[in-house]
Design a protein around this motif. Structure first.
Motif, mmCIF file in Angstrom:
data_model
loop_
_atom_site.group_PDB
_atom_site.id
_atom_site.type_symbol
_atom_site.label_atom_id
_atom_site.label_comp_id
_atom_site.label_asym_id
_atom_site.label_seq_id
_atom_site.Cartn_x
_atom_site.Cartn_y
_atom_site.Cartn_z
ATOM 1 N N THR A 89 35.777 106.478 47.650
ATOM 2 C CA THR A 89 35.393 107.070 46.369
ATOM 3 C C THR A 89 34.038 106.523 45.947
ATOM 4 O OG1 THR A 89 37.720 107.171 45.682
ATOM 5 C CG2 THR A 89 36.062 107.447 43.959
ATOM 6 N N ILE A 90 33.133 107.417 45.604
ATOM 7 C CA ILE A 90 31.835 107.039 45.049
ATOM 8 C C ILE A 90 31.881 107.351 43.556
ATOM 9 C CG2 ILE A 90 29.351 107.469 45.120
ATOM 10 C CD1 ILE A 90 29.746 108.462 48.001
ATOM 11 N N PHE A 91 31.607 106.345 42.710
ATOM 12 C CA PHE A 91 31.728 106.619 41.279
ATOM 13 C C PHE A 91 30.785 105.750 40.455
ATOM 14 C CE2 PHE A 91 34.656 103.235 42.181
ATOM 15 C CZ PHE A 91 34.832 102.484 41.030
ATOM 16 N N ASN A 92 30.627 106.178 39.215
ATOM 17 C CA ASN A 92 29.821 105.454 38.246
ATOM 18 C C ASN A 92 30.664 105.166 37.016
ATOM 19 O OD1 ASN A 92 28.075 105.897 35.524
ATOM 20 N ND2 ASN A 92 26.851 104.790 37.039
ATOM 21 N N GLU A 93 30.603 103.923 36.536
ATOM 22 C CA GLU A 93 31.266 103.552 35.292
ATOM 23 C C GLU A 93 30.212 103.260 34.234
ATOM 24 O OE1 GLU A 93 35.587 101.631 36.207
ATOM 25 O OE2 GLU A 93 33.870 100.270 36.312
ATOM 26 N N ASP A 94 30.394 103.862 33.070
ATOM 27 C CA ASP A 94 29.437 103.712 31.982
ATOM 28 C C ASP A 94 30.178 103.261 30.728
ATOM 29 O OD1 ASP A 94 26.503 104.541 31.064
ATOM 30 O OD2 ASP A 94 27.909 105.151 29.487
ATOM 31 N N VAL B 117 27.258 101.145 35.848
ATOM 32 C CA VAL B 117 27.402 100.504 37.150
ATOM 33 C C VAL B 117 27.840 101.535 38.178
ATOM 34 C CG1 VAL B 117 28.522 98.653 38.445
ATOM 35 C CG2 VAL B 117 28.105 98.372 35.992
ATOM 36 N N ASP B 118 27.102 101.602 39.295
ATOM 37 C CA ASP B 118 27.520 102.419 40.433
ATOM 38 C C ASP B 118 28.458 101.594 41.307
ATOM 39 O OD1 ASP B 118 25.949 104.661 39.740
ATOM 40 O OD2 ASP B 118 24.175 103.698 40.613
ATOM 41 N N LYS B 119 29.529 102.244 41.777
ATOM 42 C CA LYS B 119 30.538 101.530 42.552
ATOM 43 C C LYS B 119 30.943 102.341 43.781
ATOM 44 C CE LYS B 119 32.683 98.831 38.841
ATOM 45 N NZ LYS B 119 33.980 98.443 38.210
ATOM 46 N N LEU B 120 31.486 101.615 44.752
ATOM 47 C CA LEU B 120 32.027 102.212 45.972
ATOM 48 C C LEU B 120 33.425 101.657 46.172
ATOM 49 C CD1 LEU B 120 31.259 104.059 48.390
ATOM 50 C CD2 LEU B 120 30.570 101.969 49.610
ATOM 51 N N LEU B 121 34.387 102.550 46.348
ATOM 52 C CA LEU B 121 35.794 102.144 46.450
ATOM 53 C C LEU B 121 36.362 102.585 47.787
ATOM 54 C CD1 LEU B 121 38.508 102.545 43.705
ATOM 55 C CD2 LEU B 121 38.954 103.375 45.997
ATOM 56 N N ALA C 237 30.680 96.695 43.541
ATOM 57 C CA ALA C 237 29.893 97.065 42.366
ATOM 58 C C ALA C 237 28.433 96.679 42.561
ATOM 59 C CB ALA C 237 30.452 96.394 41.117
ATOM 60 N N SER C 238 27.569 97.372 41.830
ATOM 61 C CA SER C 238 26.135 97.109 41.916
ATOM 62 C C SER C 238 25.639 96.210 40.793
ATOM 63 C CB SER C 238 25.367 98.445 41.881
ATOM 64 O OG SER C 238 25.597 99.116 40.640
ATOM 65 N N ASN C 239 26.557 95.662 39.992
ATOM 66 C CA ASN C 239 26.180 94.841 38.854
ATOM 67 C C ASN C 239 27.133 93.654 38.768
ATOM 68 O OD1 ASN C 239 26.118 93.878 35.978
ATOM 69 N ND2 ASN C 239 24.606 95.518 35.776
ATOM 70 N N GLU C 240 26.589 92.440 38.551
ATOM 71 C CA GLU C 240 27.413 91.237 38.528
ATOM 72 C C GLU C 240 28.326 91.180 37.311
ATOM 73 O OE1 GLU C 240 24.906 87.866 38.836
ATOM 74 O OE2 GLU C 240 24.316 88.264 40.940
ATOM 75 N N THR C 241 27.995 91.935 36.265
ATOM 76 C CA THR C 241 28.862 91.961 35.084
ATOM 77 C C THR C 241 30.238 92.516 35.423
ATOM 78 O OG1 THR C 241 26.905 92.301 33.701
ATOM 79 C CG2 THR C 241 29.044 92.749 32.690
ATOM 80 N N ASN D 93 33.926 107.528 33.503
ATOM 81 C CA ASN D 93 34.046 107.323 34.948
ATOM 82 C C ASN D 93 33.833 108.677 35.621
ATOM 83 O OD1 ASN D 93 35.234 107.277 37.627
ATOM 84 N ND2 ASN D 93 36.193 105.341 37.088
ATOM 85 N N THR D 94 32.728 108.802 36.359
ATOM 86 C CA THR D 94 32.434 110.021 37.110
ATOM 87 C C THR D 94 32.560 109.703 38.587
ATOM 88 O OG1 THR D 94 30.918 110.801 35.392
ATOM 89 C CG2 THR D 94 30.738 111.829 37.564
ATOM 90 N N SER D 95 33.450 110.413 39.288
ATOM 91 C CA SER D 95 33.764 110.008 40.660
ATOM 92 C C SER D 95 33.960 111.215 41.570
ATOM 93 C CB SER D 95 35.039 109.159 40.679
ATOM 94 O OG SER D 95 36.170 109.920 40.279
ATOM 95 N N PHE D 96 33.707 110.975 42.865
ATOM 96 C CA PHE D 96 34.024 111.931 43.925
ATOM 97 C C PHE D 96 34.762 111.181 45.018
ATOM 98 C CE2 PHE D 96 33.150 113.927 48.014
ATOM 99 C CZ PHE D 96 33.659 115.199 47.786
ATOM 100 N N GLU D 97 35.892 111.728 45.445
ATOM 101 C CA GLU D 97 36.759 111.052 46.406
ATOM 102 C C GLU D 97 37.100 111.979 47.570
ATOM 103 O OE1 GLU D 97 40.550 108.311 45.671
ATOM 104 O OE2 GLU D 97 41.071 110.426 45.410
ATOM 105 N N ILE D 98 37.106 111.417 48.776
ATOM 106 C CA ILE D 98 37.560 112.135 49.963
ATOM 107 C C ILE D 98 38.584 111.268 50.680
ATOM 108 C CG2 ILE D 98 35.583 111.285 51.300
ATOM 109 C CD1 ILE D 98 35.806 113.911 52.942
#
Length: 422
Positions: A207-212, A230-234, A265-269, A185-190
């Motif tokens: 938070t903008i992050f990617n889960e692999d 999957v790229d995600k927005l929180l 999320a950018s992926n339906e999985t 999980n690579t993320s940046f949060e403000i």
């Protein structure tokens, strides 16, 4: 008779005049501080020069100061000044050393071993700004950096920035069995921070992050991919009610923290989901040396039948001795309760003993509320531990706990760390 009436009116006017003369603050002075800026203490204090002297305001300022990482203890004094009905207020500060190492280590009886080390400065620039980073080894390497400035312009507005690259070996629970994945999980949060008043505050941000996910070994399923990115927005919100008071290693009062997050999320999985949880904390002084502490967490998430459920059962998060992420769920109820007793209490050092019970249950992904009562989901871990506390260094509490499971399929293990468990 006339003379008596005149005298009565004169005394009454003096009484009313004295009652009407309010007492004012001539100046707010700060002493005892070395690294913590006096200007910062005045900035976050509600007591200001020229205001009416109010002991309730002073009491609140002192509690606010004792919550700062840079302050181990604080108290105030009030002295009459040369000006009529004016008083000087002195805030006396006993400082903490705030360059603080971080350490968390946990093991179980199946030889699992993981740790996190870090270094933080909690009083950067003498303005209660926390800045630092960590390195974690939990099968794989992870790291992160954090900046938190809760008081930027006054005692209401703050800012936080966080970056992390967190990589772990995570179990994924399938109908065919358990699979292990390498998870990153690579993320940046403000975050924007705002305090309404002495007890109530909020945080809100994105938070903008990617889960692999990368398959390692174990069971497989045609419905679950072996590689997934999957790229995600929180979107995140936090509301906190804080009515805690601190006296060195002792805590008393009540605190409630409500978290809510919506993840796109950018992926339906890994579909979009909503998650919330609330931590209730209660602390009670028992006699001169005892402290009873409890935390109750309840939370729910969108009840998707997915092996990647957001709530986890974890050694270092909620149940001491249970192991590293041994289960997942879409709902959680956890109670941690412990009794801390001070065995040694010196000017700069203290030792506490600790007896605890950690208990929790989880709702299975796609399950129902009856899962909370399922024997397979309930974990109960009593245990004992010690706290070695340096009273002049912020959060310098080295803890060691041993939890022993008494429910189905239980393990046992040691949990080491810096700071109280909660």
């Amino acid at each position: 008779m006339l003379k008596k009436s005149i005298l009565l009116l004169f005394l009454l006017s003096l009484s009313l005049q004295g009652y009407a003369q309010e007492q004012y603050i001539e100046d707010v002075k700060v002493q005892g501080n070395k690294r913590l800026k006096s200007s910062f203490v005045r900035l976050i204090s509600d007591a200001k020069q020229g205001q009416v002297l109010d002991s309730t305001v002073l009491d609140h300022d002192i509690i606010r100061l004792k919550r700062l990482p840079a302050v181990s203890h604080a108290y105030y004094q009030v002295f009459y000044s040369n000006e009529t009905n004016s008083y000087n207020v002195f805030y006396n500060i006993e400082e903490n050393f705030t360059i603080n190492p971080q350490l968390n280590v946990y093991t179980t009886n199946d030889d699992e071993f993981a740790y996190r080390v870090g270094l933080y400065e909690f009083n950067t620039l003498g303005r209660n700004i926390a800045f630092g980073g960590f390195y974690q080894r939990d099968t794989f390497d992870s790291f992160g950096f954090n900046l938190r400035a809760p008081f930027v312009f006054n005692n209401k507005i703050g800012l936080a920035l966080n970056f992390q690259s967190l990589t772990t070996q995570e179990p994924v629970f399938l109908e065919e069995g358990t699979a292990d994945y390498k998870y990153n999980n690579t993320s940046f949060e403000i975050l924007g921070l705002y305090s309404f008043n002495f007890k109530h505050r909020i945080e809100t941000g994105v938070t903008i992050f990617n889960e692999d996910y990368e398959y390692l070994f174990g069971a497989t399923s045609d419905l679950v991919p072996q590689a997934l990115s999957v790229d995600k927005l929180l979107f995140k919100g936090v509301y906190e009610y804080d009515n805690l008071d601190y006296y060195y290693q002792y805590t008393s009062g009540f605190k409630s923290t409500f978290n809510i997050q919506y993840v796109i999320a950018s992926n339906e999985t890994l579909p979009d989901f909503l998650i919330w949880w609330n931590d209730f904390q209660y602390f009670l002084r028992v006699g001169e040396k005892g402290n009873w502490a409890s935390r109750l967490r309840g939370g729910l998430a969108t009840n998707a039948d997915s092996p990647f459920a957001p709530f986890s059962v974890d050694n270092n998060l909620n149940v001491r001795g249970v192991g590293n992420t041994i289960d997942r769920g879409t709902g959680v109820i956890v109670l941690n309760t412990e009794y801390r007793y001070t065995l040694v209490d010196k000017t700069w050092f203290a030792i506490q003993s600790n007896a605890f019970v950690d208990a929790g249950s989880w709702r299975n992904p796609g399950g129902d509320f009856g899962d909370f009562g399922d024997d397979q989901n309930i974990r109960i871990y009593p245990g004992v531990g010690f706290r070695f506390i340096h009273k002049k260094i912020f959060n310098a509490t080295f803890r060691v706990d041993y939890g022993y499971g008494i429910t189905q399929g239980a393990t046992s293990g040691l949990v080491f760390g810096i700071g109280q468990y909660f």
